[in-house]
Structure formats: C-alpha cells, structure tokens
Design a protein around this motif. Structure first.
Motif, PDB file in Angstrom:
ATOM      1  N   CYS A  62       6.508  -7.953  13.883  1.00  0.00           N
ATOM      2  CA  CYS A  62       6.132  -8.996  12.920  1.00  0.00           C
ATOM      3  C   CYS A  62       5.397  -8.426  11.710  1.00  0.00           C
ATOM      4  O   CYS A  62       4.799  -9.169  10.922  1.00  0.00           O
ATOM      5  CB  CYS A  62       5.266 -10.045  13.604  1.00  0.00           C
ATOM      6  SG  CYS A  62       6.165 -11.072  14.791  1.00  0.00           S
ATOM      7  N   GLY A  63       5.419  -7.109  11.571  1.00  0.00           N
ATOM      8  CA  GLY A  63       4.878  -6.494  10.359  1.00  0.00           C
ATOM      9  C   GLY A  63       3.370  -6.420  10.292  1.00  0.00           C
ATOM     10  O   GLY A  63       2.806  -6.382   9.195  1.00  0.00           O
ATOM     11  N   LEU A  64       2.684  -6.384  11.430  1.00  0.00           N
ATOM     12  CA  LEU A  64       1.225  -6.231  11.419  1.00  0.00           C
ATOM     13  C   LEU A  64       0.864  -4.754  11.446  1.00  0.00           C
ATOM     14  O   LEU A  64       1.522  -3.947  12.123  1.00  0.00           O
ATOM     15  CB  LEU A  64       0.574  -6.909  12.622  1.00  0.00           C
ATOM     16  CG  LEU A  64       0.359  -8.424  12.556  1.00  0.00           C
ATOM     17  CD1 LEU A  64       1.681  -9.174  12.710  1.00  0.00           C
ATOM     18  CD2 LEU A  64      -0.623  -8.861  13.659  1.00  0.00           C
ATOM     19  N   GLY A 122      -1.226   6.923  13.563  1.00  0.00           N
ATOM     20  CA  GLY A 122      -2.205   6.048  12.937  1.00  0.00           C
ATOM     21  C   GLY A 122      -2.010   5.846  11.453  1.00  0.00           C
ATOM     22  O   GLY A 122      -2.045   4.724  10.947  1.00  0.00           O
ATOM     23  N   ASP A 123      -1.781   6.928  10.706  1.00  0.00           N
ATOM     24  CA  ASP A 123      -1.659   6.818   9.252  1.00  0.00           C
ATOM     25  C   ASP A 123      -0.465   5.963   8.842  1.00  0.00           C
ATOM     26  O   ASP A 123      -0.506   5.285   7.811  1.00  0.00           O
ATOM     27  CB  ASP A 123      -1.527   8.207   8.620  1.00  0.00           C
ATOM     28  CG  ASP A 123      -2.821   8.999   8.688  1.00  0.00           C
ATOM     29  OD1 ASP A 123      -3.873   8.381   8.943  1.00  0.00           O
ATOM     30  OD2 ASP A 123      -2.783  10.228   8.508  1.00  0.00           O
ATOM     31  N   LEU A 124       0.604   5.996   9.652  1.00  0.00           N
ATOM     32  CA  LEU A 124       1.814   5.246   9.316  1.00  0.00           C
ATOM     33  C   LEU A 124       1.783   3.820   9.839  1.00  0.00           C
ATOM     34  O   LEU A 124       2.372   2.918   9.232  1.00  0.00           O
ATOM     35  CB  LEU A 124       3.046   5.963   9.887  1.00  0.00           C
ATOM     36  CG  LEU A 124       3.419   7.305   9.281  1.00  0.00           C
ATOM     37  CD1 LEU A 124       4.575   7.918  10.056  1.00  0.00           C
ATOM     38  CD2 LEU A 124       3.790   7.139   7.813  1.00  0.00           C
ATOM     39  N   MET A 125       1.115   3.606  10.957  1.00  0.00           N
ATOM     40  CA  MET A 125       1.238   2.344  11.682  1.00  0.00           C
ATOM     41  C   MET A 125      -0.027   1.503  11.661  1.00  0.00           C
ATOM     42  O   MET A 125      -0.003   0.352  12.125  1.00  0.00           O
ATOM     43  CB  MET A 125       1.656   2.613  13.131  1.00  0.00           C
ATOM     44  CG  MET A 125       3.005   3.304  13.242  1.00  0.00           C
ATOM     45  SD  MET A 125       3.426   3.727  14.959  1.00  0.00           S
ATOM     46  CE  MET A 125       5.089   4.390  14.732  1.00  0.00           C
ATOM     47  N   GLY A 126      -1.130   2.038  11.166  1.00  0.00           N
ATOM     48  CA  GLY A 126      -2.390   1.296  11.145  1.00  0.00           C
ATOM     49  C   GLY A 126      -3.552   2.246  11.241  1.00  0.00           C
ATOM     50  O   GLY A 126      -3.900   2.929  10.277  1.00  0.00           O
ATOM     51  N   ALA A 127      -4.150   2.333  12.428  1.00  0.00           N
ATOM     52  CA  ALA A 127      -5.250   3.275  12.624  1.00  0.00           C
ATOM     53  C   ALA A 127      -5.456   3.500  14.107  1.00  0.00           C
ATOM     54  O   ALA A 127      -5.332   2.576  14.916  1.00  0.00           O
ATOM     55  CB  ALA A 127      -6.541   2.763  11.989  1.00  0.00           C
ATOM     56  N   GLU A 128      -5.764   4.749  14.446  1.00  0.00           N
ATOM     57  CA  GLU A 128      -6.129   5.089  15.818  1.00  0.00           C
ATOM     58  C   GLU A 128      -7.631   4.904  15.980  1.00  0.00           C
ATOM     59  O   GLU A 128      -8.416   5.402  15.168  1.00  0.00           O
ATOM     60  CB  GLU A 128      -5.742   6.537  16.113  1.00  0.00           C
ATOM     61  CG  GLU A 128      -6.174   7.007  17.483  1.00  0.00           C
ATOM     62  CD  GLU A 128      -5.921   8.490  17.702  1.00  0.00           C
ATOM     63  OE1 GLU A 128      -6.452   9.030  18.682  1.00  0.00           O
ATOM     64  OE2 GLU A 128      -5.215   9.103  16.863  1.00  0.00           O
ATOM     65  N   LYS A 181       0.730  -3.187   2.826  1.00  0.00           N
ATOM     66  CA  LYS A 181       2.126  -3.625   2.802  1.00  0.00           C
ATOM     67  C   LYS A 181       3.056  -2.514   3.247  1.00  0.00           C
ATOM     68  O   LYS A 181       4.056  -2.756   3.944  1.00  0.00           O
ATOM     69  CB  LYS A 181       2.509  -4.112   1.404  1.00  0.00           C
ATOM     70  CG  LYS A 181       3.912  -4.718   1.378  1.00  0.00           C
ATOM     71  CD  LYS A 181       4.250  -5.382   0.058  1.00  0.00           C
ATOM     72  CE  LYS A 181       5.634  -6.029   0.135  1.00  0.00           C
ATOM     73  NZ  LYS A 181       6.014  -6.688  -1.139  1.00  0.00           N
ATOM     74  N   SER A 182       2.748  -1.282   2.864  1.00  0.00           N
ATOM     75  CA  SER A 182       3.570  -0.146   3.286  1.00  0.00           C
ATOM     76  C   SER A 182       3.566   0.001   4.800  1.00  0.00           C
ATOM     77  O   SER A 182       4.615   0.228   5.422  1.00  0.00           O
ATOM     78  CB  SER A 182       3.053   1.136   2.625  1.00  0.00           C
ATOM     79  OG  SER A 182       3.743   2.263   3.118  1.00  0.00           O
ATOM     80  N   TYR A 198       6.753  -0.509   7.338  1.00  0.00           N
ATOM     81  CA  TYR A 198       7.108   0.589   8.242  1.00  0.00           C
ATOM     82  C   TYR A 198       7.170   0.100   9.685  1.00  0.00           C
ATOM     83  O   TYR A 198       8.117   0.410  10.424  1.00  0.00           O
ATOM     84  CB  TYR A 198       6.099   1.729   8.120  1.00  0.00           C
ATOM     85  CG  TYR A 198       6.443   2.919   8.986  1.00  0.00           C
ATOM     86  CD1 TYR A 198       7.268   3.926   8.500  1.00  0.00           C
ATOM     87  CD2 TYR A 198       5.952   3.018  10.291  1.00  0.00           C
ATOM     88  CE1 TYR A 198       7.601   5.016   9.303  1.00  0.00           C
ATOM     89  CE2 TYR A 198       6.293   4.091  11.095  1.00  0.00           C
ATOM     90  CZ  TYR A 198       7.114   5.085  10.593  1.00  0.00           C
ATOM     91  OH  TYR A 198       7.460   6.159  11.396  1.00  0.00           O
ATOM     92  N   ASN A 199       6.160  -0.669  10.116  1.00  0.00           N
ATOM     93  CA  ASN A 199       6.133  -1.157  11.495  1.00  0.00           C
ATOM     94  C   ASN A 199       7.293  -2.108  11.771  1.00  0.00           C
ATOM     95  O   ASN A 199       7.898  -2.071  12.845  1.00  0.00           O
ATOM     96  CB  ASN A 199       4.801  -1.854  11.774  1.00  0.00           C
ATOM     97  CG  ASN A 199       3.670  -0.855  11.942  1.00  0.00           C
ATOM     98  OD1 ASN A 199       3.900   0.351  12.005  1.00  0.00           O
ATOM     99  ND2 ASN A 199       2.448  -1.346  12.009  1.00  0.00           N
TER     100      ASN A 199
END
Length: 379
Positions: free
Chosen positions: A285-287, A303-309, A333-334, A338-339
């Motif tokens: 769902c793009g979160l 983490g850098d691509l998908m959010g954060a670890e 938004k990026s 990506y997700n």
C-alpha cells in the motif's frame, strides 16, 4: 506435464489468521487441482469450544483425513503448522498419517517458536519427532529458520518463502494510491499489530508524543487487539488528543482504509516473528516501513530504500526517522513508490502462487527449484 492433485490442510478460510488469509487469496489462482481439508473450528460454530468438544472434533478430523487420503489419488499433501506446542502437536499427527499412507508431503511452517524448534530438532524429545526428518520438503518464512533445521534433515529441499499481500484492496495505479494518503494533511503513522508490549506499542506512543512536542505534523492510528489493548485505550482517553486514535481489531474495508490512508508503518517489534504480513501489506500500500530486523524481514529489508531500520532506543529511532521523512516529502514519496513496486514484484498473488507451484513441482518430481523467494544484488 500432467496436472497435479494437491490436498491442503488449513483452518477455515473465514478465520482471521495468516494461514487462512494466505489461502483465501490464492484459492482461485492455483494452476493445479486442489482441495482444502479444514482443521479446527468451523465457520458458524458458535458453541463454546470446551476441551471435550475440541477433543471430539480433533478425533473426527483425524478419521476424516484418513478416509480422504485412502480414497483420493493425491500427488502431495501440504500441511501448514505453526512450530509451537499447540499448533504442531495437532498437525504432527496429520503428518504421521500422511507418511504412513505413503503420501508425499510438504510441511510449511508458519509461526515459529525458537525454543520449541529446539525441542523438535535438538532436544531430548527429538527422537519422537524423528519421522519429520523424512518430509519430502519444508517451507519456512526466514533464512534463519532454514539454517536452524537444514542440518537435522534427510532432505535438502528446504525453501524460504514469503507470505502474501492482497492486491485486491488497491486502486488502479500508484498515483491513485498516493492521492489517498494523509487525508488530514498530516503524516499518518499506522501501528497495525497485536497490542502487546514486545510488539513496541508503548515505544510507538512515546515516539508520537515526542514528535508532537517537537511540533512535527503527524498523527498515529493504532489497530489490533491483545493483552495491552485495554491499557492503551485508557492511555489514549487520558491523553485526549485527536491525532492519537485506537481503532481496535479491524478487517476488510476498515483495514484497507487504514493502510491506504497512512504513509508510515511502525513495526518496532521485539517479538519472535515469522514473516509479518503487516509489513508486506504496508509495502503493497506504499507505506514507508520503520521496523526492527526480526524474522523474515531480515532477509530482504533495506532501510534506506524501504523506510528505516530500528535499533537501540526504539522510541528515539522512530522520532528520528519520522522527523527526517516529514522534512523530505520527495524521499517519502520515493520510498512509497519503491515499496509499492517491490511488493508488486514479490508479494502479489500471481508471484506467490507461481513460486509455490514451482516448489510443489520440485518436490513431486525431484527437480531443481530455487530455494529462496528473493535474491538481491547485495546477497
């Protein structure tokens, strides 16, 4: 190649658990002949599940299973236990029946308890579970689970798989999805999980309060049930903040709305996880996902691509990660896009059912098949 005939053991597809969700999404998409064998409580059974009723139903299920295997020309039986005492003690008998009747069998471990895995594979009762070593194939939800059991088996067919995202909830196209987010012009954070202390619920609320104290424009929506639910309800009532809401247990359209309207998933779990479906759903769902590297998440999360670890102090980790995302809408938004794309490539039903079909073929025909659902450039 002749069409396969597969028997799948599953709880009622109307249940809310992960196994039921997985097969309810896939049931009309299998490229092979199949039948479900329902175990456990049935839909519409409103009577209280006493110990006696549970035992009678269990014996009845075993007898019906024997009749089904005896009368059916099956290529393979797919069993879906949780590797814990309650789930596995029941399903191990189904496994023994299938092997006694000389049926090829795959055991797909869903839940995973490290302590119980030691009981089954290395503990003093391991000889009782010795027949399990002759399973024709295993599926697990994390590479670390595969590493735990592979050396104890008489088969090299141990496959690491993901769970699934139900893409039916999505609007058409990413832009339409993105336009649904942040309806109150605030970055909406979502906590969607069991309401338990080791799932990080208190750290999530503390992070929200710290963000609001810094005048960061966010809100937090909490959904789920669990042993801490009543305490969380009380805390929220006392806080009296319209930006902090508790929805309780949600499903269907309400769950879809919570996912589609949020921008950030908080998953600061310290619990022993398998492959948390919440994380897959959020990515689909793009979160942006803020998560610890638990269970199968460790196999693919960047983490850098998908959010954060999240590591160390989870509250401060959430505060820092959310503050950075709120101040950089282009990056948010990026990550979102990506997700969404990653989930479409790996977690949508057509990809999951294709991989499952290849695994079943491999076990039936002793053919080659990739053992891991995802291979990144970094692996």
């Amino acid at each position: 190649m002749a069409k396969k005939n597969i028997l799948i053991l599953t709880p009622s597809l109307h249940n809310s658990g992960g196994v039921a969700n997985y097969y309810s999404i896939l049931q009309n998409k299998f490229p092979f002949d199949y039948a479900f064998f329902i175990v456990g409580k049935r839909e519409g059974d409103a009577q209280k599940d006493t110990r006696t009723r549970h035992l009678v139903r269990l014996i009845s299920d075993y007898c019906a299973f024997i009749r089904t295997l005896w009368r059916s020309d099956l290529d393979l039986v797919l069993i879906n236990p949780s590797l814990n005492f309650n789930g596995f003690s029941r399903d191990y008998i189904f496994y023994l029946i299938a092997k006694l009747l000389k049926k090829k069998t795959i055991v797909f471990f869903r839940g995973w308890d490290d302590n119980y895995a030691k009981v089954v594979f290395t503990g003093k009762f391991r000889y009782f579970f010795r027949p399990l070593r002759n399973t024709d194939g295993f599926i697990v939800l994390a590479k670390c689970f595969s590493d735990t059991i592979t050396s104890r088996l008489n088969t090299s067919r141990v496959f690491v798989e993901s769970t699934i995202f139900d893409e039916r909830i999505l609007p058409q196209g990413y832009d339409a999805l993105y336009n649904l987010k942040n309806p109150n012009e605030k970055i909406r954070m979502l906590f969607l999980s069991r309401i338990e202390a080791d799932k990080g619920i208190y750290e999530s609320i503390a992070a929200y309060k710290a963000l609001r104290a810094k005048n960061v424009n966010v809100e937090l929506v909490i959904a789920g049930d669990g042993s801490e639910a009543s305490n969380i309800q009380r805390m929220i009532a006392e806080h009296d903040d319209e930006g902090l809401r508790y929805l309780g247990r949600i499903s269907g359209a309400e769950k879809a709305d919570a996912l589609l309207s949020s921008s950030v998933l908080l998953f600061p779990s310290m619990h022993a996880e398998g492959m948390p479906n919440t994380v897959l759903e959020a990515m689909g769902c793009g979160l942006a996902v803020l998560t610890t590297r638990v269970g199968g998440i460790n196999d693919f999360f960047v983490g850098d691509l998908m959010g954060a670890e999240l590591t160390g102090d989870l509250t401060q980790g959430i505060v820092g990660a959310v503050s950075a995302l709120v101040s950089d809408n282009a990056r948010l938004k990026s990550i979102s896009e990506y997700n969404y794309s990653f989930a479409k490539q790996y977690f949508h039903s057509e990809r999951v059912v294709e991989r499952l079909d290849h695994i079943i073929d491999s076990v039936i025909h002793n053919s080659d098949c990739g053992s891991f659902w995802y291979e990144s450039e970094a692996r």
